[in-house]
Design an enzyme around this catalytic site. Sequence first.
Site, short mmCIF file in Angstrom:
data_model
loop_
_atom_site.label_atom_id
_atom_site.label_comp_id
_atom_site.label_asym_id
_atom_site.label_seq_id
_atom_site.Cartn_x
_atom_site.Cartn_y
_atom_site.Cartn_z
N LEU A 62 -4.49 76.81 39.95
CA LEU A 62 -3.51 77.28 40.93
C LEU A 62 -2.98 76.15 41.81
O LEU A 62 -2.09 76.37 42.61
CB LEU A 62 -4.08 78.42 41.78
CG LEU A 62 -4.41 79.70 40.99
CD1 LEU A 62 -4.94 80.79 41.92
CD2 LEU A 62 -3.21 80.22 40.22
N ASN A 279 -4.94 69.38 26.99
CA ASN A 279 -6.29 68.88 26.78
C ASN A 279 -7.30 70.03 26.78
O ASN A 279 -7.40 70.72 27.79
CB ASN A 279 -6.65 67.89 27.88
CG ASN A 279 -7.92 67.14 27.56
OD1 ASN A 279 -8.30 67.01 26.42
ND2 ASN A 279 -8.59 66.68 28.60
N ASP A 306 -6.24 78.81 30.64
CA ASP A 306 -6.06 77.40 31.03
C ASP A 306 -4.64 77.18 31.54
O ASP A 306 -4.03 76.13 31.28
CB ASP A 306 -6.39 76.43 29.89
CG ASP A 306 -6.63 75.01 30.40
OD1 ASP A 306 -6.59 74.80 31.63
OD2 ASP A 306 -6.87 74.12 29.57
N HIS A 310 2.51 72.19 35.98
CA HIS A 310 2.75 70.81 36.39
C HIS A 310 4.17 70.66 36.92
O HIS A 310 5.11 71.30 36.39
CB HIS A 310 2.56 69.84 35.22
CG HIS A 310 1.11 69.63 34.87
ND1 HIS A 310 0.20 69.07 35.73
CD2 HIS A 310 0.41 69.92 33.74
CE1 HIS A 310 -0.99 69.02 35.15
NE2 HIS A 310 -0.89 69.54 33.96
O1 DOR Z 1 -4.53 70.50 29.64
C1 DOR Z 1 -5.31 70.57 30.59
N1 DOR Z 1 -4.85 70.62 31.85
N2 DOR Z 1 -6.63 70.55 30.37
C2 DOR Z 1 -7.51 70.46 31.37
O2 DOR Z 1 -8.68 70.45 31.11
C3 DOR Z 1 -7.06 70.32 32.77
C4 DOR Z 1 -5.72 70.90 32.93
C5 DOR Z 1 -5.05 70.53 34.23
O3 DOR Z 1 -5.68 70.56 35.29
O4 DOR Z 1 -3.85 70.27 34.21
#
Ligand code: DOR
Length: 431
Positions: A62, A279, A306, A310
């Site tokens: 979040l 990831n 997940d 961003h």
């Molecule tokens: O793709 C990912 N983004 N994998 C993660 O383990 C962390 C996450 C992130 O915090 O953006």
Amino acid sequence: MTTSSVLLRQVRLYGTGEPVDVLIADGVIAEIGRPDAPAGAEVIDGDGQILLPGFVDLHTHLREPGREDAETIETGSAAAALGGYTAVFAMANTDPVADNAVITDYVWRRGQEVGLVDVHPVGAVTVGLAGERLAEMGTMANSAARVRMFSDDGHCVFDPLVMRRALEYSTALGVVVAQHAEDPRLTVGAQAHEGERAARLGYPGWPASAEESIVARDCVLARHAGARLHICHVSAAGTVDVLRWAKELGTAVSAEVTPHHLLLTDERLSTFDPVNKVNPPLRSEADVQRMRQALADGVIDCVATDHAPHAPQDKDCEWAAARPGMLGLQTALSVVVETMVRPGLLDWRGVARVLSERPAQIAGLPDQGRPLAEGEPANLVLVDPDTEWTVQGSELASRARNTPYEGLRLPAVVSATLLRGRITSREGKLV
Ligand code: DOR
């Protein structure tokens, strides 16, 4: 105190049987059958749609505190309510890190203020996610937020002694440790799934063994500690074999798979679009098929998003510089229907299991993932299985736009979400 009541007319419980009417009052399922609508009750015409327990996401980012330009507890809660969720677990890799009770209590309180979904903070396992010193797990577990899950997600707890101690403490506290399984020595500089596609593009590879080996190690550590272990975002076929072996030995291990690892493959690398960078990375078609099978047969217990929002500057750049992660809360149900229900791998009872019941059990939430029965808390989602929709990032409630499903047509929409009997979303709008 008077609370409003809601009558769900003609809904099918778990998508089976004849449609029934469900009366919700004072936050619980008051009557199932043919109840009369009390005066002033809000009536939702279900028209044969599917009623399920509200979804529980064990893995959400979040971004608050610290990266409110990417997401806030408010915008993330909105995405959750619209996606059918009644509880989410907010990962600890915020800035500052949620490695103490001040931060975890803030996240909990802010989630309650927003009131769209229960936001449970995940506490960091180690101070600053640095993997060296254990965070004050006990203080967080006993604070107002009652932290039940601990994870350094984004980072692997790599030192086996630190992991062992965390697992030992977790048994005393009755909490679960969730591991981001990635041996960092094997993924130095990794940009994509280790395979032919990454090799041809010159991207350093992220080998499946980096995941499998940490899962194997931690299953051994958890068994010896008598602890409960949860594995985040399983992506590699070989990890399923490790989990099956550990479960057969009686290890208290559970695992999640993300919607994107059920649908997308490293074929997406050819787009060069960093929206596909995540990831662990998108893997091969064989891995995807194995994830689906393992979820169907229960070796993988549940789906967790997940959800990783961003800001544009962290995604609209060259691949190597882009942050890993993709949005997931508002598309999870549809991707599960596309990948699991349509091919006949799960029925709707199974959807309830993987999106609600198992995650609630794993995290120890007493009021979520409950049976659809009189007297149970009314944390519910109503699903229209027959309507398709086209994903448009600009229409999603998240502050960020990094959905990998842009323009994709997907099945099933969330018609309504109810949190303790209160409608939080209806027909794609917040209430
Ligand atoms: O793709 C990912 N983004 N994998 C993660 O383990 C962390 C996450 C992130 O915090 O953006």
